[in-house]
Design a protein around this motif. Structure first.
Motif, PDB file in Angstrom:
ATOM      1  N   ASP A  75      48.713 -30.932  37.627  1.00 39.14           N
ATOM      2  CA  ASP A  75      49.318 -29.604  37.623  1.00 39.14           C
ATOM      3  C   ASP A  75      50.232 -29.431  38.855  1.00 39.14           C
ATOM      4  O   ASP A  75      49.897 -29.862  39.960  1.00 39.14           O
ATOM      5  CB  ASP A  75      48.213 -28.550  37.630  1.00 39.14           C
ATOM      6  CG  ASP A  75      48.735 -27.148  37.369  1.00 39.14           C
ATOM      7  OD1 ASP A  75      48.556 -26.652  36.263  1.00 39.14           O
ATOM      8  OD2 ASP A  75      49.296 -26.551  38.303  1.00 39.14           O
ATOM      9  N   GLU A 223      48.579 -26.353  32.729  1.00 39.02           N
ATOM     10  CA  GLU A 223      49.219 -25.155  32.190  1.00 39.02           C
ATOM     11  C   GLU A 223      50.483 -25.478  31.410  1.00 39.02           C
ATOM     12  O   GLU A 223      50.673 -24.996  30.276  1.00 39.02           O
ATOM     13  CB  GLU A 223      49.538 -24.178  33.325  1.00 39.02           C
ATOM     14  CG  GLU A 223      50.221 -22.909  32.844  1.00 39.02           C
ATOM     15  CD  GLU A 223      50.597 -21.962  33.978  1.00 39.02           C
ATOM     16  OE1 GLU A 223      51.220 -20.919  33.687  1.00 39.02           O
ATOM     17  OE2 GLU A 223      50.277 -22.266  35.145  1.00 39.02           O
ATOM     18  N   ASP A 224      51.380 -26.270  31.986  1.00 39.12           N
ATOM     19  CA  ASP A 224      52.650 -26.563  31.322  1.00 39.12           C
ATOM     20  C   ASP A 224      52.441 -27.275  29.989  1.00 39.12           C
ATOM     21  O   ASP A 224      53.076 -26.948  28.983  1.00 39.12           O
ATOM     22  CB  ASP A 224      53.531 -27.424  32.234  1.00 39.12           C
ATOM     23  CG  ASP A 224      54.086 -26.644  33.411  1.00 39.12           C
ATOM     24  OD1 ASP A 224      53.998 -25.397  33.386  1.00 39.12           O
ATOM     25  OD2 ASP A 224      54.591 -27.274  34.356  1.00 39.12           O
ATOM     26  N   THR A 225      51.536 -28.251  29.966  1.00 40.45           N
ATOM     27  CA  THR A 225      51.283 -29.000  28.734  1.00 40.45           C
ATOM     28  C   THR A 225      50.686 -28.105  27.662  1.00 40.45           C
ATOM     29  O   THR A 225      51.058 -28.185  26.483  1.00 40.45           O
ATOM     30  CB  THR A 225      50.346 -30.184  29.016  1.00 40.45           C
ATOM     31  OG1 THR A 225      50.892 -30.993  30.056  1.00 40.45           O
ATOM     32  CG2 THR A 225      50.154 -31.028  27.772  1.00 40.45           C
ATOM     33  N   ARG A 227      51.028 -24.821  27.330  1.00 38.62           N
ATOM     34  CA  ARG A 227      52.033 -23.877  26.824  1.00 38.62           C
ATOM     35  C   ARG A 227      53.030 -24.578  25.899  1.00 38.62           C
ATOM     36  O   ARG A 227      53.477 -24.008  24.894  1.00 38.62           O
ATOM     37  CB  ARG A 227      52.759 -23.207  27.992  1.00 38.62           C
ATOM     38  CG  ARG A 227      51.859 -22.292  28.828  1.00 38.62           C
ATOM     39  CD  ARG A 227      52.672 -21.418  29.761  1.00 38.62           C
ATOM     40  NE  ARG A 227      51.821 -20.672  30.690  1.00 38.62           N
ATOM     41  CZ  ARG A 227      51.172 -19.553  30.382  1.00 38.62           C
ATOM     42  NH1 ARG A 227      51.269 -19.054  29.153  1.00 38.62           N
ATOM     43  NH2 ARG A 227      50.441 -18.939  31.284  1.00 38.62           N
ATOM     44  N   GLN A 228      53.385 -25.803  26.220  1.00 40.33           N
ATOM     45  CA  GLN A 228      54.278 -26.558  25.359  1.00 40.33           C
ATOM     46  C   GLN A 228      53.624 -26.869  24.013  1.00 40.33           C
ATOM     47  O   GLN A 228      54.282 -26.855  22.973  1.00 40.33           O
ATOM     48  CB  GLN A 228      54.702 -27.854  26.046  1.00 40.33           C
ATOM     49  CG  GLN A 228      55.614 -27.668  27.247  1.00 40.33           C
ATOM     50  CD  GLN A 228      55.834 -28.955  28.024  1.00 40.33           C
ATOM     51  OE1 GLN A 228      55.416 -30.027  27.596  1.00 40.33           O
ATOM     52  NE2 GLN A 228      56.491 -28.848  29.175  1.00 40.33           N
ATOM     53  N   LYS A 229      52.329 -27.109  24.033  1.00 43.70           N
ATOM     54  CA  LYS A 229      51.624 -27.503  22.820  1.00 43.70           C
ATOM     55  C   LYS A 229      51.278 -26.316  21.931  1.00 43.70           C
ATOM     56  O   LYS A 229      51.397 -26.391  20.701  1.00 43.70           O
ATOM     57  CB  LYS A 229      50.350 -28.262  23.197  1.00 43.70           C
ATOM     58  CG  LYS A 229      49.584 -28.813  22.009  1.00 43.70           C
ATOM     59  CD  LYS A 229      48.419 -29.691  22.459  1.00 43.70           C
ATOM     60  CE  LYS A 229      47.698 -30.296  21.267  1.00 43.70           C
ATOM     61  NZ  LYS A 229      46.571 -31.180  21.690  1.00 43.70           N
ATOM     62  N   GLY A 231      52.207 -22.823  22.655  1.00 42.76           N
ATOM     63  CA  GLY A 231      53.050 -21.646  22.814  1.00 42.76           C
ATOM     64  C   GLY A 231      52.608 -20.819  24.000  1.00 42.76           C
ATOM     65  O   GLY A 231      51.418 -20.687  24.271  1.00 42.76           O
ATOM     66  N   SER A 232      53.564 -20.246  24.697  1.00 38.75           N
ATOM     67  CA  SER A 232      53.268 -19.546  25.942  1.00 38.75           C
ATOM     68  C   SER A 232      52.322 -18.371  25.740  1.00 38.75           C
ATOM     69  O   SER A 232      51.392 -18.168  26.521  1.00 38.75           O
ATOM     70  CB  SER A 232      54.580 -19.061  26.579  1.00 38.75           C
ATOM     71  OG  SER A 232      54.331 -18.449  27.826  1.00 38.75           O
TER      72      SER A 232
END
Length: 340
Positions: A75, A223-225, A227-229, A231-232
């Motif tokens: 992260d 977190e980024d992965t 949200r990408q997977k 949806g935010s």
């Protein structure tokens, strides 16, 4: 696994006696001069970060060169926090730069040239750019065992190779390189070889800890992965700085945090990143919770001791639980009016 040969990408490295994680301590303690040496560490992954901090605390002047951010598979909050720790301890960190060449100067000094053509000099260079599976000399090709492009032994989910009855486990498969994972796979491979029923040996998620100070532990998705997977809007984050953790305050720990990523509606745990003393123990608790299907808010009902670091997990889960109750207040009001 063995050290990845860096001489193909770093010109002149083969002319220098460079250090790796395999020989660093033998070289360090065999030298008469152990302090005030300047060490150039190449690689910002777990091994490079751990050894940079250790050498710095043993009195060396450390410059760490990373081709991206520190701990690029972790992260971003952890990378930023670790950078602050390193800077506060006097470790020089050079980001987003690759070492292109190395040359030896008079007096056994080393000159390192970066992709930007900037030059740094030091007494020793430690290369920590990764490891690769090492299956040479085992005669596997003669048996028909398939070797993947990354030099790892190809196995299925049960850890069986392309040849029936031959199993492989650990770093040699090209999977994630952790001691605990290799031990787990070794036990599963032996069980699958000897017993009729099979257990899965290849896991999608493996908890890990980088043993810097503080430790940095991860489990599942960051977190980024997430949200990408998903949806935010479908992903929520619970974050607590160690300045809000009583145990850390008592011990004077000023850098670190606890971060959990979970589903906004179901509160299903997606993953966690913890930078804290004893983070390896806390991440294991969350791995058990995730594997058993325990939602994040339900963790608030599991009693933890005070003042431990892990009670923060219960407190953070309680915040999510009470927020859930607030959102349900109108529903409870309706039930109360009709006599429930």
């Amino acid at each position: 696994a063995s050290v990845r040969d860096p001489s193909d990408t770093i010109q002149g490295l083969d002319t220098c006696s460079y250090w790796t994680y395999e020989n660093v301590w033998q070289n360090f303690f065999s030298s008469a001069e152990k302090v005030n040496r300047k060490i150039i560490v190449v690689g910002g992954g777990p091994i490079g970060c751990e050894l940079s901090q250790a050498l710095n605390r043993l009195g060396c002047k450390v410059t760490l060169v990373s081709s991206s951010r520190l701990l690029p598979a972790t992260d971003k909050d952890a990378s930023s926090a670790l950078l602050r720790v390193f800077q506060s301890e006097g470790i020089e960190v050079i980001h987003n730069q690759k070492v292109t060449s190395v040359s030896r100067l008079e007096g056994d000094k080393i000159r390192v040239t970066l992709g930007s053509n900037d030059v740094i000099e030091g007494d020793h260079i430690l290369v920590a750019t990764g490891r690769v599976p090492n299956s040479k000399g085992l005669g596997l090709e003669q048996l028909g065992v398939e070797i993947g492009q990354g030099r790892g032994i190809t196995v299925d989910d049960d850890l069986q190779t392309s040849v029936k009855g031959i199993f492989a486990a650990g770093d040699c498969t090209g999977d994630e390189q952790f001691t605990h994972y290799a031990g787990y796979q070794g036990a599963i491979a032996a069980r699958n070889l000897l017993l009729p029923l099979k257990d899965r040996g290849r896991l999608n998620e493996v908890p890990s800890t980088t043993f810097t100070d503080p430790e940095i532990s991860t489990m599942g998705l960051d977190e980024d992965t997430a949200r990408q997977k998903f949806g935010s809007d479908a992903v929520s984050v619970s974050f607590r700085d160690l300045s809000e953790v009583d145990r850390a305050v008592c011990e004077g720990i000023v850098q670190g945090f606890i971060k959990l990523v979970y589903d906004t509606k179901s509160r299903k745990i997606y993953g966690a990143t913890i930078m804290s003393p004893s983070s390896g123990e806390m991440i294991s608790e969350l791995a058990v919770a995730k594997a058993s299907g325990l939602t994040f808010d339900k963790l608030s009902t599991v009693m933890h001791t005070y003042p431990s670091y892990s009670i923060s997990l219960q407190q953070m889960a309680a915040d999510v639980y009470y927020e859930k109750l607030k959102r349900s207040k109108s529903f409870y009001d309706v039930l109360k009016k009709i006599g429930f």
